[in-house]
Design a protein around this motif. Structure first.
Motif, PDB file in Angstrom:
ATOM      1  N   LEU A   6      -3.814 -21.506  -8.898  1.00  0.00           N
ATOM      2  CA  LEU A   6      -3.526 -20.249  -9.598  1.00  0.00           C
ATOM      3  C   LEU A   6      -4.712 -19.295  -9.557  1.00  0.00           C
ATOM      4  N   PRO A   7      -5.947 -19.744  -9.827  1.00  0.00           N
ATOM      5  CA  PRO A   7      -7.089 -18.817  -9.689  1.00  0.00           C
ATOM      6  C   PRO A   7      -7.223 -18.261  -8.272  1.00  0.00           C
ATOM      7  N   GLY A   8      -6.877 -19.071  -7.278  1.00  0.00           N
ATOM      8  CA  GLY A   8      -6.931 -18.588  -5.903  1.00  0.00           C
ATOM      9  C   GLY A   8      -5.936 -17.473  -5.655  1.00  0.00           C
ATOM     10  N   ILE A   9      -4.728 -17.627  -6.196  1.00  0.00           N
ATOM     11  CA  ILE A   9      -3.711 -16.577  -6.054  1.00  0.00           C
ATOM     12  C   ILE A   9      -4.169 -15.301  -6.743  1.00  0.00           C
ATOM     13  N   VAL A  10      -4.762 -15.443  -7.939  1.00  0.00           N
ATOM     14  CA  VAL A  10      -5.251 -14.271  -8.680  1.00  0.00           C
ATOM     15  C   VAL A  10      -6.338 -13.553  -7.885  1.00  0.00           C
ATOM     16  N   SER A  11      -7.270 -14.321  -7.313  1.00  0.00           N
ATOM     17  CA  SER A  11      -8.346 -13.701  -6.523  1.00  0.00           C
ATOM     18  C   SER A  11      -7.795 -12.989  -5.301  1.00  0.00           C
ATOM     19  N   PHE A  12      -6.776 -13.579  -4.673  1.00  0.00           N
ATOM     20  CA  PHE A  12      -6.156 -12.964  -3.492  1.00  0.00           C
ATOM     21  C   PHE A  12      -5.525 -11.618  -3.854  1.00  0.00           C
ATOM     22  N   VAL A  13      -4.783 -11.595  -4.962  1.00  0.00           N
ATOM     23  CA  VAL A  13      -4.119 -10.354  -5.396  1.00  0.00           C
ATOM     24  C   VAL A  13      -5.146  -9.295  -5.770  1.00  0.00           C
ATOM     25  N   LEU A  14      -6.200  -9.698  -6.492  1.00  0.00           N
ATOM     26  CA  LEU A  14      -7.227  -8.736  -6.901  1.00  0.00           C
ATOM     27  C   LEU A  14      -7.984  -8.181  -5.700  1.00  0.00           C
ATOM     28  N   SER A  15      -8.217  -9.015  -4.697  1.00  0.00           N
ATOM     29  CA  SER A  15      -8.876  -8.526  -3.480  1.00  0.00           C
ATOM     30  C   SER A  15      -8.023  -7.500  -2.761  1.00  0.00           C
ATOM     31  N   LEU A  16      -6.708  -7.773  -2.702  1.00  0.00           N
ATOM     32  CA  LEU A  16      -5.804  -6.783  -2.113  1.00  0.00           C
ATOM     33  C   LEU A  16      -5.835  -5.480  -2.898  1.00  0.00           C
ATOM     34  N   LEU A  17      -5.876  -5.593  -4.244  1.00  0.00           N
ATOM     35  CA  LEU A  17      -5.917  -4.399  -5.084  1.00  0.00           C
ATOM     36  C   LEU A  17      -7.185  -3.594  -4.820  1.00  0.00           C
ATOM     37  N   CYS A  18      -8.339  -4.272  -4.745  1.00  0.00           N
ATOM     38  CA  CYS A  18      -9.593  -3.567  -4.474  1.00  0.00           C
ATOM     39  C   CYS A  18      -9.563  -2.912  -3.089  1.00  0.00           C
ATOM     40  N   GLY A  19      -8.983  -3.628  -2.118  1.00  0.00           N
ATOM     41  CA  GLY A  19      -8.864  -3.042  -0.791  1.00  0.00           C
ATOM     42  C   GLY A  19      -8.004  -1.789  -0.799  1.00  0.00           C
ATOM     43  N   ALA A  20      -6.894  -1.831  -1.553  1.00  0.00           N
ATOM     44  CA  ALA A  20      -6.008  -0.668  -1.643  1.00  0.00           C
ATOM     45  C   ALA A  20      -6.706   0.498  -2.336  1.00  0.00           C
ATOM     46  N   LEU A  21      -7.463   0.207  -3.408  1.00  0.00           N
ATOM     47  CA  LEU A  21      -8.193   1.269  -4.110  1.00  0.00           C
ATOM     48  C   LEU A  21      -9.236   1.913  -3.206  1.00  0.00           C
ATOM     49  N   ASN A  22      -9.949   1.100  -2.443  1.00  0.00           N
ATOM     50  CA  ASN A  22     -10.930   1.647  -1.498  1.00  0.00           C
ATOM     51  C   ASN A  22     -10.267   2.510  -0.430  1.00  0.00           C
ATOM     52  N   LEU A  23      -9.099   2.041   0.045  1.00  0.00           N
ATOM     53  CA  LEU A  23      -8.396   2.783   1.085  1.00  0.00           C
ATOM     54  C   LEU A  23      -7.935   4.143   0.572  1.00  0.00           C
ATOM     55  N   ILE A  24      -7.403   4.153  -0.652  1.00  0.00           N
ATOM     56  CA  ILE A  24      -6.936   5.424  -1.235  1.00  0.00           C
ATOM     57  C   ILE A  24      -8.111   6.384  -1.431  1.00  0.00           C
ATOM     58  N   ARG A  25      -9.210   5.863  -1.985  1.00  0.00           N
ATOM     59  CA  ARG A  25     -10.379   6.725  -2.171  1.00  0.00           C
ATOM     60  C   ARG A  25     -10.939   7.197  -0.839  1.00  0.00           C
ATOM     61  N   GLY A  26     -10.814   6.371   0.185  1.00  0.00           N
ATOM     62  CA  GLY A  26     -11.289   6.778   1.504  1.00  0.00           C
ATOM     63  C   GLY A  26     -10.508   7.963   2.050  1.00  0.00           C
ATOM     64  N   PHE A  27      -9.176   7.934   1.891  1.00  0.00           N
ATOM     65  CA  PHE A  27      -8.357   9.071   2.339  1.00  0.00           C
ATOM     66  C   PHE A  27      -8.656  10.322   1.520  1.00  0.00           C
ATOM     67  N   HIS A  28      -8.877  10.143   0.219  1.00  0.00           N
ATOM     68  CA  HIS A  28      -9.242  11.301  -0.612  1.00  0.00           C
ATOM     69  C   HIS A  28     -10.580  11.879  -0.166  1.00  0.00           C
ATOM     70  N   ALA A  29     -11.513  11.001   0.234  1.00  0.00           N
ATOM     71  CA  ALA A  29     -12.816  11.476   0.715  1.00  0.00           C
ATOM     72  C   ALA A  29     -12.658  12.266   2.015  1.00  0.00           C
ATOM     73  N   ILE A  30     -11.719  11.846   2.861  1.00  0.00           N
ATOM     74  CA  ILE A  30     -11.457  12.584   4.101  1.00  0.00           C
ATOM     75  C   ILE A  30     -10.903  13.963   3.787  1.00  0.00           C
ATOM     76  N   GLU A  31      -9.968  14.029   2.833  1.00  0.00           N
ATOM     77  CA  GLU A  31      -9.407  15.327   2.441  1.00  0.00           C
ATOM     78  C   GLU A  31     -10.484  16.248   1.889  1.00  0.00           C
ATOM     79  N   SER A  32     -11.349  15.672   1.054  1.00  0.00           N
ATOM     80  CA  SER A  32     -12.449  16.471   0.492  1.00  0.00           C
ATOM     81  C   SER A  32     -13.399  16.942   1.581  1.00  0.00           C
ATOM     82  N   LEU A  33     -13.609  16.087   2.582  1.00  0.00           N
ATOM     83  CA  LEU A  33     -14.501  16.437   3.687  1.00  0.00           C
ATOM     84  C   LEU A  33     -13.926  17.592   4.500  1.00  0.00           C
ATOM     85  N   LEU A  34     -12.590  17.588   4.698  1.00  0.00           N
ATOM     86  CA  LEU A  34     -11.955  18.663   5.461  1.00  0.00           C
ATOM     87  C   LEU A  34     -11.976  19.983   4.708  1.00  0.00           C
TER      88      LEU A  34
END
Length: 308
Positions: A191-219
């Motif tokens: 169960l802790p492994g599943i939780v860590s997997f989901v949280l890692s995906l969440l952090c990856g998604a948050l980074n990806l969204i902020r990355g696209f926002h940074a591109i928009e701001s850069l443009l």
């Protein structure tokens, strides 16, 4: 005389015997077959799910499913269809009687020895082939074996010093070929492994969204720093790679997980101006938690020789 002589239930990942019939003969040929049983039990995770080993006057047949293998020893003239029907019946009863949690957490040999009662009753039925054949429809098993015959293991393959390394590589479809060298299996997910997997995906998604926002701001603003975009996307890649390391075994897996965690820390240090302390704490903590779970989920080891 055509008959089933013995049967065993063995855990695939480490060869731990879970149950076995208790009426083993002590002849020289049977003692030799005991050695083959032990050798096969150590290699179950490397073999297809349906196999036959011919050892002169005896045959060893087995099937594997859901992490458990069902093995039987019979005389060489015992019908193959009946042999695999017998194993299939053991499999269905064992799955119905014991759940996967019990079989995965078993630590001592023959902890399901009471299953021997069912093995003995079923063996007696299958050894009386005249009455058995009139009560069973063997057409389905005959068709299945014809379409996907068991892999034939030779004694020379079994006894080689390097195991099955010299067997010809090919895609196993029940036609007598073993699949390419199998990957190393990892321990069951917790169960802790599943939780860590989901949280890692969440952090990856948050980074990806902020990355696209940074591109928009850069443009929109030419003065924006492009290195922030790189940091966000590197953070995304690091989080996703942690998920990969948790699910799959690779060489230097632990070292890779620590390096990935280091990359996550560096990215968040660089993004200090764009994130508050709580956000930084969340990302770094999830990275550390995922690294710990990768470290804890080790490859499945082999248990001692249990004299299967």
């Amino acid at each position: 005389m055509s008959m089933i002589l013995s049967a065993s239930v063995v855990r695939v990942r480490d060869g731990l015997p879970l149950s076995a019939s208790t009426d083993y003969e002590q002849s020289t040929g049977m003692q030799e077959c005991r050695k083959y049983f032990k050798m096969l039990a150590k290699k179950l995770s490397q073999l297809p799910d349906r196999c036959t080993l011919k050892t002169g006057q005896y045959n060893i047949n087995f099937i594997s499913s859901l992490g458990v293998s069902y093995m039987m020893l019979c005389t060489e003239n015992y019908p193959s269809v009946l042999a695999f029907c017998f194993l299939d019946e053991l499999q269905k009863e064992f799955i119905t009687t014991y759940n996967m949690m019990k079989t995965n957490t078993a630590i001592r040999p023959y902890c399901f020895i009471e299953f021997d009662n069912f093995i003995q009753r079923t063996k007696q039925r299958y050894n009386n082939t005249r009455s058995l054949s009139t009560k069973m429809n063997l057409a389905d098993m005959q068709t299945e074996i014809k379409l996907r015959p068991p892999y034939q293991i030779s004694v020379s393959e079994l006894g080689s010093a390097n195991g099955f390394a010299h067997v010809s590589v090919g895609e196993y479809k029940g036609t007598g070929k073993i699949s390419a060298a199998p990957h190393q299996h990892l321990e069951p997910v917790t169960l802790p492994g599943i939780v860590s997997f989901v949280l890692s995906l969440l952090c990856g998604a948050l980074n990806l969204i902020r990355g696209f926002h940074a591109i928009e701001s850069l443009l929109q603003n030419e003065g924006e720093d492009f290195s922030y975009v790189i940091a966000f996307f590197l953070g995304t890649a690091a989080c996703l790679y942690q998920c990969y390391l948790f699910v799959y075994y690779t060489g230097w897996r632990n070292a890779k997980s620590f390096l990935t965690f280091g990359l996550i820390c560096l990215c968040n240090m660089y993004l200090y101006e764009l994130r508050n302390l709580w956000q930084l704490f969340f990302h770094v903590t999830v990275g550390a938690f995922s690294t710990l779970q990768i470290r804890l989920r080790q490859p499945q080891g082999k248990s001692p020789d249990y004299n299967v």
